[in-house]
Design a protein around this motif. Structure first.
Motif, PDB file in Angstrom:
ATOM      1  N   LEU A   1       0.851  -1.189   0.000  1.00 53.35           N
ATOM      2  CA  LEU A   1       0.000   0.000   0.000  1.00 53.35           C
ATOM      3  C   LEU A   1       0.886   1.239   0.000  1.00 53.35           C
ATOM      4  O   LEU A   1       1.701   1.432   0.905  1.00 53.35           O
ATOM      5  N   ILE A   2       0.737   2.078  -1.013  1.00 57.94           N
ATOM      6  CA  ILE A   2       1.470   3.342  -1.118  1.00 57.94           C
ATOM      7  C   ILE A   2       0.580   4.444  -0.558  1.00 57.94           C
ATOM      8  O   ILE A   2      -0.609   4.498  -0.876  1.00 57.94           O
TER       9      ILE A   2
ATOM     10  N   LEU B   1     -11.486   2.815   5.277  1.00 59.28           N
ATOM     11  CA  LEU B   1     -10.407   2.098   5.960  1.00 59.28           C
ATOM     12  C   LEU B   1     -10.722   0.618   6.137  1.00 59.28           C
ATOM     13  O   LEU B   1      -9.823  -0.222   6.122  1.00 59.28           O
ATOM     14  N   ASP B   2     -12.009   0.297   6.320  1.00 58.64           N
ATOM     15  CA  ASP B   2     -12.394  -1.107   6.480  1.00 58.64           C
ATOM     16  C   ASP B   2     -12.022  -1.919   5.247  1.00 58.64           C
ATOM     17  O   ASP B   2     -11.583  -3.074   5.355  1.00 58.64           O
ATOM     18  N   ASP B   3     -12.193  -1.319   4.055  1.00 63.04           N
ATOM     19  CA  ASP B   3     -11.824  -2.010   2.812  1.00 63.04           C
ATOM     20  C   ASP B   3     -10.318  -2.241   2.744  1.00 63.04           C
ATOM     21  O   ASP B   3      -9.859  -3.303   2.292  1.00 63.04           O
TER      22      ASP B   3
ATOM     23  N   LEU C   1      -8.208  -2.443   5.315  1.00 58.98           N
ATOM     24  CA  LEU C   1      -7.841  -3.443   6.313  1.00 58.98           C
ATOM     25  C   LEU C   1      -8.233  -4.846   5.863  1.00 58.98           C
ATOM     26  O   LEU C   1      -7.509  -5.816   6.122  1.00 58.98           O
ATOM     27  N   ALA C   2      -9.366  -4.955   5.158  1.00 59.22           N
ATOM     28  CA  ALA C   2      -9.800  -6.262   4.645  1.00 59.22           C
ATOM     29  C   ALA C   2      -8.863  -6.756   3.540  1.00 59.22           C
ATOM     30  O   ALA C   2      -8.665  -7.966   3.381  1.00 59.22           O
ATOM     31  N   TRP C   3      -8.300  -5.821   2.786  1.00 64.77           N
ATOM     32  CA  TRP C   3      -7.340  -6.176   1.731  1.00 64.77           C
ATOM     33  C   TRP C   3      -6.038  -6.719   2.332  1.00 64.77           C
ATOM     34  O   TRP C   3      -5.351  -7.539   1.740  1.00 64.77           O
ATOM     35  N   LYS C   4      -5.671  -6.262   3.518  1.00 62.11           N
ATOM     36  CA  LYS C   4      -4.525  -6.728   4.286  1.00 62.11           C
ATOM     37  C   LYS C   4      -3.187  -6.567   3.552  1.00 62.11           C
ATOM     38  O   LYS C   4      -2.573  -7.560   3.139  1.00 62.11           O
TER      39      LYS C   4
ATOM     40  N   ILE D   1      -3.192   2.211   9.899  1.00 60.92           N
ATOM     41  CA  ILE D   1      -3.246   0.883   9.272  1.00 60.92           C
ATOM     42  C   ILE D   1      -2.130   0.004   9.805  1.00 60.92           C
ATOM     43  O   ILE D   1      -2.327  -1.187  10.086  1.00 60.92           O
ATOM     44  N   GLN D   2      -0.941   0.583   9.965  1.00 57.00           N
ATOM     45  CA  GLN D   2       0.193  -0.170  10.505  1.00 57.00           C
ATOM     46  C   GLN D   2      -0.117  -0.702  11.901  1.00 57.00           C
ATOM     47  O   GLN D   2       0.185  -1.864  12.214  1.00 57.00           O
ATOM     48  N   ARG D   3      -0.730   0.134  12.724  1.00 58.51           N
ATOM     49  CA  ARG D   3      -1.013  -0.241  14.110  1.00 58.51           C
ATOM     50  C   ARG D   3      -2.029  -1.380  14.183  1.00 58.51           C
ATOM     51  O   ARG D   3      -1.886  -2.288  15.010  1.00 58.51           O
ATOM     52  N   VAL D   4      -3.032  -1.347  13.316  1.00 61.65           N
ATOM     53  CA  VAL D   4      -4.072  -2.384  13.350  1.00 61.65           C
ATOM     54  C   VAL D   4      -3.559  -3.711  12.802  1.00 61.65           C
ATOM     55  O   VAL D   4      -3.825  -4.780  13.375  1.00 61.65           O
ATOM     56  N   LEU D   5      -2.807  -3.666  11.698  1.00 57.08           N
ATOM     57  CA  LEU D   5      -2.386  -4.888  11.012  1.00 57.08           C
ATOM     58  C   LEU D   5      -1.025  -5.409  11.481  1.00 57.08           C
ATOM     59  O   LEU D   5      -0.638  -6.518  11.094  1.00 57.08           O
TER      60      LEU D   5
END
Length: 406
Positions: free
Chosen positions: A4-5, A77-79, A81-84, A103-107
């Motif tokens: 992800l850029i 953001l949910d999309d 995060l789902a893409w991972k 995103i970094q913190r969640v994943l």
């Protein structure tokens, strides 16, 4: 691997950052990666289109060519995060960095960050003010990159700035690549003359071109000052200023004050896929910027076969004078003297242009993409190993605590 850029600047904005991220989206899939991009969009709603997440923008707009946001709880953001994604590659320290960090913190994935901007400001007349600015930016940048696993700097000179800021993160120097083939294509003479005529230039004119974001750090006002003096001696010279930005109107007023409306032409923002035609319709590239982190516009001009007249070449990593593809100037007198000599020596302009095209091969896009891909793969592997080791240590500590209780 999924990458992800994130970036504050994206097309149609013409900046070094937007050029880099477009090239990254184009080239990394050829290295076997799945790539998407997150940027601050141009609307009050968020949407996903052609691999790009456009996050909703604030009503407050700091510059004509960029957007900002203060909300990082977007439903899009949910999309994401789902893409991972496996790795995040951030390209700006401010608004889009907020999304990257979230995103970094969640994943629990690594964050790679390229520092594109040279934040240093220096002026002999305002030394104290700029020293304070430098100290302030050092504190801000150091804080913004504290969660990054690895930093990329586009030049050794830029890396030295980060080290002066006492940033302790590991830093890799990786000069950005460009699509040399597009800039190296020669236009048919008829097409070249037609483009020149669209801007009021004839075959008898010597066209200088400046391509950059029209912001204060690019010092385009200094280019116009020097060009005014040159025009008094060389009536055949013309200046084409390509790009948009916050200083566009004040620069146009400066041109009107000098009475240069027929000699200095502003194109405004130009689509990135069309800029190579403007380089190839010109004769020489000029810049008054004294602090460039990577000088992509310089490289594009060289790849187009143009000699370059610059205030600095440290961002390129080699000497343009020693390689015979350009000159450095230090003041308006030098600008006028060098160009007056070149204008009357067309064979030297051609020779220098050929050398410039050869030197631009240092910035081959495929080579850059391969190196960036290797960095991402290595970072992901190192981060995964570190996470695995930390998990094993935690398990071991828990088991040790259980035995102690028993």
């Amino acid at each position: 691997m999924k990458i992800l850029i994130t970036t504050d600047f994206f097309v149609p904005s013409v900046t070094g950052v937007s050029t880099v991220v477009v090239n990254e989206m184009l080239m990394l899939p050829f290295q076997g990666h799945e790539v998407r991009l997150l940027t601050i969009g141009d609307a009050r709603i968020s949407y996903f289109r052609d691999g790009v997440y456009h996050m909703k923008a604030s009503r407050i707009k700091p510059f004509p060519d960029s957007y900002m946001t203060f909300s990082y709880r977007d439903s899009l953001l949910d999309d994401i995060l789902a893409w991972k994604p496996d790795v995040i590659h951030s390209n700006n320290e401010f608004f889009s960095m907020g999304y990257a960090r979230r995103i970094q913190r969640v994943l629990h994935i690594p964050l790679l960050h390229t520092c594109h901007t040279d934040f240093t400001r220096y002026d002999e007349q305002q030394r104290i003010r700029h020293t304070l600015w430098d100290a302030a930016m050092a504190a801000v940048v150091k804080r913004r990159v504290r969660f990054c696993s690895l930093l990329i700097s586009p030049s050794a000179a830029h890396k030295a700035m980060l080290e002066r800021y006492r940033i302790s993160k590991p830093i890799e120097v990786l000069p950005s690549g460009i699509e040399l083939s597009r800039f190296g294509l020669s236009l048919p003479e008829e097409t070249r003359n037609r483009i020149r005529s669209e801007y009021g230039f004839g075959v008898e004119h010597i066209v200088l071109i400046s391509v950059c974001r029209l912001a204060s750090e690019k010092r385009v006002n200094r280019t116009i000052d020097a060009f005014f003096l040159l025009s008094l001696l060389e009536p055949s010279v013309r200046l084409l200023i390509v790009g948009g930005g916050p200083k566009q109107e004040s620069l146009k007023q400066q041109v009107r004050d000098f009475g240069l409306e027929n000699r200095v032409i502003f194109t405004g923002t130009v689509p990135s896929e069309s800029i190579h035609r403007l380089y190839q319709a010109s004769d020489l590239f000029v810049s008054s910027s004294i602090r460039e982190s990577q000088g992509l516009g310089f490289v594009e001009a060289m790849a187009s076969g143009l000699p370059v007249l610059l205030r600095e070449d440290g961002s390129l990593g080699f000497s343009i004078e020693e390689s015979g593809c350009g000159f450095l100037y230090h003041d308006e007198k030098g600008f006028v003297s060098i160009l007056s000599s070149l204008i009357h020596n067309p064979s030297l302009i051609r020779q220098m242009g050929e050398r410039a095209k050869k030197e631009s091969e240092r910035f081959n896009l495929e080579r850059w993409a391969c190196a960036l891909s290797a960095l991402c793969v290595r970072l992901h592997a190192d981060f995964s190993l570190k996470e695995s080791n930390q998990a094993n240590h935690r398990r071991h500590d828990q088991q040790g605590g259980e035995h102690t209780v028993q």
